[in-house]
Design a protein around this motif. Structure first.
Motif, PDB file in Angstrom:
ATOM      1  N   PRO A  81     -17.131   7.302   6.195  1.00 50.67           N
ATOM      2  CA  PRO A  81     -16.094   7.945   7.005  1.00 50.67           C
ATOM      3  C   PRO A  81     -14.855   7.076   7.090  1.00 50.67           C
ATOM      4  CG  PRO A  81     -18.212   8.283   8.027  1.00 50.67           C
ATOM      5  CD  PRO A  81     -18.446   7.370   6.845  1.00 50.67           C
ATOM      6  N   CYS A  82     -13.696   7.705   6.859  1.00 54.08           N
ATOM      7  CA  CYS A  82     -12.482   6.936   6.615  1.00 54.08           C
ATOM      8  C   CYS A  82     -11.403   7.108   7.674  1.00 54.08           C
ATOM      9  CB  CYS A  82     -11.916   7.334   5.253  1.00 54.08           C
ATOM     10  SG  CYS A  82     -11.576   9.108   5.097  1.00 54.08           S
ATOM     11  N   VAL A 121      -9.914   6.453   1.852  1.00 51.53           N
ATOM     12  CA  VAL A 121      -8.499   6.810   1.947  1.00 51.53           C
ATOM     13  C   VAL A 121      -7.621   5.642   1.527  1.00 51.53           C
ATOM     14  CG1 VAL A 121      -8.813   8.536   3.758  1.00 51.53           C
ATOM     15  CG2 VAL A 121      -8.460   6.140   4.384  1.00 51.53           C
ATOM     16  N   SER A 122      -6.353   5.954   1.237  1.00 58.45           N
ATOM     17  CA  SER A 122      -5.402   4.922   0.819  1.00 58.45           C
ATOM     18  C   SER A 122      -5.256   3.835   1.869  1.00 58.45           C
ATOM     19  CB  SER A 122      -4.045   5.551   0.528  1.00 58.45           C
ATOM     20  OG  SER A 122      -4.131   6.485  -0.522  1.00 58.45           O
ATOM     21  N   GLY A 123      -5.520   4.188   3.134  1.00 58.52           N
ATOM     22  CA  GLY A 123      -5.401   3.213   4.213  1.00 58.52           C
ATOM     23  C   GLY A 123      -6.341   2.034   4.088  1.00 58.52           C
ATOM     24  N   LEU A 124      -7.345   2.122   3.221  1.00 56.50           N
ATOM     25  CA  LEU A 124      -8.229   0.978   2.995  1.00 56.50           C
ATOM     26  C   LEU A 124      -7.441  -0.198   2.422  1.00 56.50           C
ATOM     27  CD1 LEU A 124     -11.178  -0.015   3.143  1.00 56.50           C
ATOM     28  CD2 LEU A 124     -11.478   0.794   0.811  1.00 56.50           C
ATOM     29  N   GLN A 149     -10.759  -1.541  -9.027  1.00 51.88           N
ATOM     30  CA  GLN A 149     -10.200  -0.755  -7.939  1.00 51.88           C
ATOM     31  C   GLN A 149      -8.934  -0.050  -8.406  1.00 51.88           C
ATOM     32  OE1 GLN A 149      -8.307  -3.073  -4.678  1.00 51.88           O
ATOM     33  NE2 GLN A 149      -9.087  -4.894  -5.732  1.00 51.88           N
ATOM     34  N   ALA A 150      -8.746   1.166  -7.901  1.00 52.75           N
ATOM     35  CA  ALA A 150      -7.566   1.947  -8.260  1.00 52.75           C
ATOM     36  C   ALA A 150      -7.302   2.964  -7.172  1.00 52.75           C
ATOM     37  CB  ALA A 150      -7.760   2.658  -9.603  1.00 52.75           C
ATOM     38  N   LYS A 151      -6.040   3.366  -7.070  1.00 62.06           N
ATOM     39  CA  LYS A 151      -5.665   4.475  -6.202  1.00 62.06           C
ATOM     40  C   LYS A 151      -5.379   5.660  -7.114  1.00 62.06           C
ATOM     41  CE  LYS A 151      -2.955   3.585  -2.740  1.00 62.06           C
ATOM     42  NZ  LYS A 151      -1.729   3.331  -1.927  1.00 62.06           N
ATOM     43  N   LEU A 152      -6.237   6.672  -7.043  1.00 57.82           N
ATOM     44  CA  LEU A 152      -6.132   7.830  -7.925  1.00 57.82           C
ATOM     45  C   LEU A 152      -5.622   9.040  -7.153  1.00 57.82           C
ATOM     46  CD1 LEU A 152      -9.491   7.594  -9.926  1.00 57.82           C
ATOM     47  CD2 LEU A 152      -7.299   6.488 -10.424  1.00 57.82           C
ATOM     48  N   ARG A 165      -6.618   8.734  -3.226  1.00 54.09           N
ATOM     49  CA  ARG A 165      -7.761   8.044  -2.664  1.00 54.09           C
ATOM     50  C   ARG A 165      -7.994   6.729  -3.399  1.00 54.09           C
ATOM     51  NH1 ARG A 165      -6.971  11.065   0.847  1.00 54.09           N
ATOM     52  NH2 ARG A 165      -8.446  12.388   2.002  1.00 54.09           N
ATOM     53  N   VAL A 166      -8.525   5.753  -2.654  1.00 52.67           N
ATOM     54  CA  VAL A 166      -8.916   4.474  -3.241  1.00 52.67           C
ATOM     55  C   VAL A 166     -10.333   4.613  -3.792  1.00 52.67           C
ATOM     56  CG1 VAL A 166      -9.476   2.060  -2.741  1.00 52.67           C
ATOM     57  CG2 VAL A 166      -7.430   3.103  -1.750  1.00 52.67           C
ATOM     58  N   ILE A 167     -10.508   4.195  -5.024  1.00 52.10           N
ATOM     59  CA  ILE A 167     -11.826   4.232  -5.669  1.00 52.10           C
ATOM     60  C   ILE A 167     -12.193   2.807  -6.081  1.00 52.10           C
ATOM     61  CG2 ILE A 167     -13.229   5.195  -7.514  1.00 52.10           C
ATOM     62  CD1 ILE A 167     -12.180   7.341  -5.651  1.00 52.10           C
TER      63      ILE A 167
END
Length: 374
Positions: A81-82, A121-124, A149-152, A165-167
Motif C-alpha cells: 500500500p502506497c 507510487v512515484s512518491g517512493l 529501478q525505474a519510473k515507468l 509508477r516506481v518499479i
C-alpha cells in the motif's frame, strides 16, 4: 520444463497476477487482507490465496502454501500500500502503511526468490519515501540481489492512462552478471491509446442506476446530486472546475486558481489517455473522472477498461470497494510487459552456467538491522 513460479503479496484484486499469468507464470500463492479484494481475486484467478495480514505470516507459511522450498521460487512480487508515500498526501511523514514496504523485504529474505518485483507510487523516490527506498536497496544488496529501478509510465505499454509508477526488480545471479532489462515502450506518446479506444464502444449504462443487463460492474453513480448534474452541463471535454460559473464553484475554489486540487470536477477527453485512475475514480468530484460527453461519473467497468482489465473480469463488493480495487491495481497490460521481461531474464539465466549464492539462513537475515525498524 516446469513453468516459472510466482508468489504475489498485497495482491489486491489481481491486476499484477493477471498480467503475470498472461506472461506465462504459474501463480502458486497470493496474500491479501481485504476481504472484497480477496473475493475478487478468487473469483477470477483461483483459490491459491491466503486472506491474511502479511505482518502475521511467516515466510515459511508462504512457501508451504506454494509448495516450494526456500530458494526455489522464481519471482516474488507485490505492491505494498502506497498512500503513505503519495505526493498528494498532506500531514506528517509517519504513516503505518509505509513500513509495509519493509514487510515485503522481510518476505524476500525468507523466500529468497530468483527475482523480486515491487511496484509503488512515484512518491517512493520523494523526500518522504526515500528512506524506505534506501532501506529496500540496502537490504536487498546485503542479501545478494542486484536491483534495477525505474519510473515507468503505463501509457508506454499500451494502457490508455497516464500512470507513473516506481518499479524495483531484484535478481539473484550469484555473480556480477545481470540478465534483467526493463521492457522497451511499445507505443510512442504520439500513439498512446485513448479513452475512446478503451470505452468508446461501451453502451451507456441504464438511466435509473440499475446494473447493465449484459456488462458487469457497469452502472451509473447512484448518489450524483442534482447540483453536480448541473455542474456537469458546464464542463466541456478536458475541462474542469475552472469552467464552472462562480455560483456553481465550491467556496474554496472561487477566485483561487492556484488551489492544489486542479483536477477535481474534471471531464475526460475522448482522444487522449485518461489521467491516473485512483481508488476514488467513482466520483468526478475527486478528479478528472467524468465521462467525456455524458453527464455522469465513470462507471466501474469504464475504470476497469482504462486499467486494461478484460470485461470477463468481475469485481466483488459495493461501488466504493470495487473502485478501490480497480484504482489500486497494477494495470494488467503493464504487468504482462514486466512479466515477459522477467521471463526472458529467467530463460537467459538458466542457459548461462552461473553459481547461485547459497541462501542466507533466517537467523543471518535477522542480524541485518534497519534503523527504520528500531
Amino acid at each position: 520444463m516446469r513453468k516459472a513460479t510466482v508468489i504475489d503479496l498485497f495482491s489486491g484484486a489481481g491486476g499484477l497476477a493477471l498480467g503475470l499469468k498472461r506472461a506465462g507464470f504459474d501463480l502458486r500463492a497470493a496474500v491479501e487482507a481485504d476481504k472484497w479484494a480477496a473475493s475478487t481475486y478468487r473469483k477470477n484467478l483461483g483459490e491459491h490465496l491466503i486472506e491474511a495480514d502479511i505482518q502475521k505470516l511467516a515466510a515459511s507459511d508462504l512457501l508451504n502454501f506454494a509448495g516450494l522450498a526456500r530458494g526455489e521460487c522464481d519471482l516474488l512480487v507485490g505492491g505494498p500500500p502506497c498512500q503513505g508515500f503519495s505526493v498528494q498526501r498532506r500531514g506528517v511523514d509517519e504513516d503505518p502503511r509505509n513500513k509495509l514496504v519493509l514487510e515485503f523485504l522481510r518476505c524476500v529474505e525468507g523466500v529468497m526468490p530468483r527475482f523480486f518485483l515491487m511496484e509503488n507510487v512515484s512518491g517512493l523516490m520523494s523526500k518522504r519515501g526515500r528512506p524506505f527506498l534506501d532501506a529496500v536497496l540496502d537490504r536487498a544488496s546485503i542479501l545478494g540481489y542486484k536491483v534495477h529501478q525505474a519510473k515507468l509510465d503505463a501509457a508506454d505499454y499500451g494502457v490508455p492512462q497516464l500512470r507513473k509508477r516506481v518499479i524495483l526488480v531484484g535478481e539473484l545471479t550469484g555473480s556480477s552478471a545481470s540478465f534483467f532489462q526493463f521492457p522497451a515502450p511499445i507505443v510512442s506518446a504520439d500513439n498512446y491509446k485513448t479513452v475512446r479506444s478503451a470505452i468508446g464502444d461501451l453502451a451507456s449504462p441504464p438511466e435509473d442506476g440499475s446494473p447493465h443487463p449484459e456488462i458487469s460492474n457497469h452502472a451509473r453513480e447512484a448518489k450524483l446530486s442534482a447540483l453536480n448534474r448541473e455542474r456537469l452541463k458546464y464542463i466541456p471535454p478536458g475541462g474542469g472546475r475552472q469552467d464552472l460559473p462562480e455560483h456553481l464553484q465550491l467556496p474554496c475554489h472561487r477566485n483561487n486558481p492556484l488551489h492544489r486540487h486542479v483536477e477535481v470536477y474534471g471531464r475526460l477527453e475522448w482522444d487522449r489517455p485518461s489521467g491516473t485512475i485512483t481508488a476514488r475514480f467513482d466520483s468526478f468530484t475527486r478528479g478528472r473522472f467524468a465521462h467525456p460527453i455524458e453527464h455522469r461519473s465513470l462507471t466501474l467497468r469504464e475504470g476497469a477498461r482504462l486499467q486494461t482489465f478484460p470485461d470477463d473480469f468481475k469485481f466483488e463488493g459495493n461501488r466504493e470497494e470495487v473502485a478501490k480495487q480497480i484504482g489500486n491495481a497494477v494495470p494488467p497490460a503493464l504487468a504482462e510487459a514486466l512479466g515477459t521481461a522477467v521471463m526472458q531474464a529467467l530463460s537467459t539465466m538458466r542457459a548461462v552456467p552461473t553459481k547461485r549464492p547459497s541462501p542466507r539462513t533466517l537467523a543471518e537475515s535477522e542480524q541485518i538491522t534497519l534503523s527504520l525498524q528500531d
